[in-house]
Structure formats: structure tokens, C-alpha cells
Design a protein around this motif. Sequence first.
Motif, PDB file in Angstrom:
ATOM      1  N   PHE A  96     -73.034 -42.024   0.072  1.00  0.00           N
ATOM      2  CA  PHE A  96     -72.282 -43.217   0.474  1.00  0.00           C
ATOM      3  C   PHE A  96     -71.313 -43.611  -0.633  1.00  0.00           C
ATOM      4  N   PHE A 175     -79.089 -43.148   2.959  1.00  0.00           N
ATOM      5  CA  PHE A 175     -78.371 -42.199   2.108  1.00  0.00           C
ATOM      6  C   PHE A 175     -79.252 -41.619   0.999  1.00  0.00           C
ATOM      7  N   ILE A 178     -75.640 -42.690  -3.684  1.00  0.00           N
ATOM      8  CA  ILE A 178     -74.553 -43.665  -3.597  1.00  0.00           C
ATOM      9  C   ILE A 178     -73.696 -43.505  -4.851  1.00  0.00           C
ATOM     10  N   ASP A 180     -70.773 -45.433  -6.674  1.00  0.00           N
ATOM     11  CA  ASP A 180     -70.142 -46.755  -6.661  1.00  0.00           C
ATOM     12  C   ASP A 180     -69.229 -46.887  -7.869  1.00  0.00           C
ATOM     13  N   MET A 199     -76.870 -52.422  -0.375  1.00  0.00           N
ATOM     14  CA  MET A 199     -77.086 -51.110  -0.995  1.00  0.00           C
ATOM     15  C   MET A 199     -78.562 -50.715  -0.927  1.00  0.00           C
ATOM     16  N   MET A 203     -80.751 -47.115   1.202  1.00  0.00           N
ATOM     17  CA  MET A 203     -81.290 -46.004   0.418  1.00  0.00           C
ATOM     18  C   MET A 203     -82.476 -45.328   1.101  1.00  0.00           C
ATOM     19  N   CYS A 207     -83.223 -41.782  -3.014  1.00  0.00           N
ATOM     20  CA  CYS A 207     -81.815 -42.077  -3.254  1.00  0.00           C
ATOM     21  C   CYS A 207     -81.533 -42.188  -4.759  1.00  0.00           C
ATOM     22  N   TYR A 209     -78.455 -43.640  -7.183  1.00  0.00           N
ATOM     23  CA  TYR A 209     -77.301 -44.537  -7.106  1.00  0.00           C
ATOM     24  C   TYR A 209     -76.614 -44.546  -8.468  1.00  0.00           C
TER      25      TYR A 209
END
Length: 280
Positions: A96, A175, A178, A180, A199, A203, A207, A209
Motif C-alpha cells: 500500500f 496489506f 506499507i 509511506d 493504517m 495491515m 505487515c 510498514y
Amino acid sequence: MFENFEVMKWKKSIQDHEDWNKTMGAKLEWMTCTGYILTKHGHKNTTDIERTDTSVEFWNERWEASNIGFHKAEVNPMLEKHADKLLKGRSAIKIFMPLCGKSVDIKWLYDRGHTVIGVEVVEMAVKEFFEKQQVEFTTEYVKAANATLYKSLDDRIQIYLGDLFDINTSVVGTFDAIWDRGSLVAVRRQDNQKYATLMTSLMTPYCRYLLASIIYDPTKHPGPPHFITEEEIKNLFDASWNIEHIETCDALTDRQQAWGLDAFEERVQLLTPKLGAGCL
């Protein structure tokens, strides 16, 4: 700094036309972000009248004026450097990218076999991504997100044109990763908790991130991009995520100096779900 600002005199004092364009663009970006608008006779501060620095209109105007210094023409170096932290050896995962713009990071991840789903509010950005990356696409309206979905013919690139906060698991699922960069720092500060909650809801149990944020003196520049402290990130995400500091590096350029900053750093952190958190 702009008390006696006269555009023509300043332009005349700069001999190199390219330097003029570069400098003026940065100055205009600073004035836009801080609520200044140029008038025939100087400037006007609109900060106390109306702040539109995170509205759809604001971002559309930035793109239409090509005032997008935040866009990188190359893959983000932090992503390239720390891709292993994000991917962890996994293949064909679902990633994502919130507020993705026309980021070349999308195509870079796609070319490595992953599915990339983004959300963007500016139509020009979405169209330019597919055009410049020469990716054929189709569009369809997604009622559940009140958004138009642009997607590659193989469905592995999907960008929702709409409000980020209208996205949910019933629309996009969950997801594996991620990325970001430029999203959390772009939303209104009062929406930070709402953002973190979103967010977290997206997840999977595994996940990863990768979060890039920025550090500067907020008394010198109000944003966006918004300054966010490590303590704020902890308060937003600590309940559901383990937070690991990866790197902080100097990211000061002429662009930030034009905002009146003498220091500007980019911080990268890796967030992973705590047991029992999120969408397990």
C-alpha cells in the motif's frame, strides 16, 4: 523576509535565468505553504483568514502549477536502501502507498513482481503516472470508496482517485507492506490519529510498514510537509506496532532553505504489528 518584496527587481538581480526559475519556484512554494499570496503591490498573508494547505483545492493548484518539489523523478533513495526491511525476502506481496502521487516507486516495486495499490486525491497525478510509466490502464467507479479506480491491465497497479479516509478493508483488503513517504506528513495534523487508525486496520499479521517522516524547526515553517516528533509517532502507533528506528539523514536542499530552514532531516522507521493488533 518579504516586507519589501518586488518581483522585477529581484529577477533583475539574478543573472542566470535558470537560477531565477529555481529560486522563484522555491519561494512561491514557501509562500503557498505559509498562506502568502502575491499581489500586484506585494504580498498578503491569508493565514488568519483561510488555510487551505491540505485541501483538495490546494493540492490540485500545486499540481496544475507544477509546484511539486516533493515529487522525485527517481526512485526514493530511502526505499532503495531499505527495501529489504520492507520486503523481507517476500515475493509477489501486496503493498500500500497512501497519497502516492505519480511516484516512480510504484513502478519500481511493480517491476519486482509486487502488487501496488495507492490512493491519490489529484487526478492529474494519477494520469501522469500511467502516461509517463507507459502503463496501459482501465478505469471504473468504486461506489464503496466514492473513488475512481485506475488500474493496469494485469491489476497489479491500482490507484484510487479519491479521499484516503474513504478507503477501508472492504474496498482494498489488507496489506503485506506499507511504504509511506510524504503521506503522514501531508495530512492535517488533527487527522494524524485517524490516519494511524486507518493504517493499522489495513495491515496483515506480517505487515511491514516503512515510514519516512521529517525533522525541522516548526517555528520556521508550518508545513506541509509537517514536522512530526518521534514521541508523536510513538503515541500514534505504539499501541499496535513495534517501532524500530532505521536511519536519520540530512535532507536539506535549496528548496527547504527557501522556506527559511537551516536544518532538515529525513527519518525512516520500520513498524511491525504487535501480537494481537490490527487485522489478525
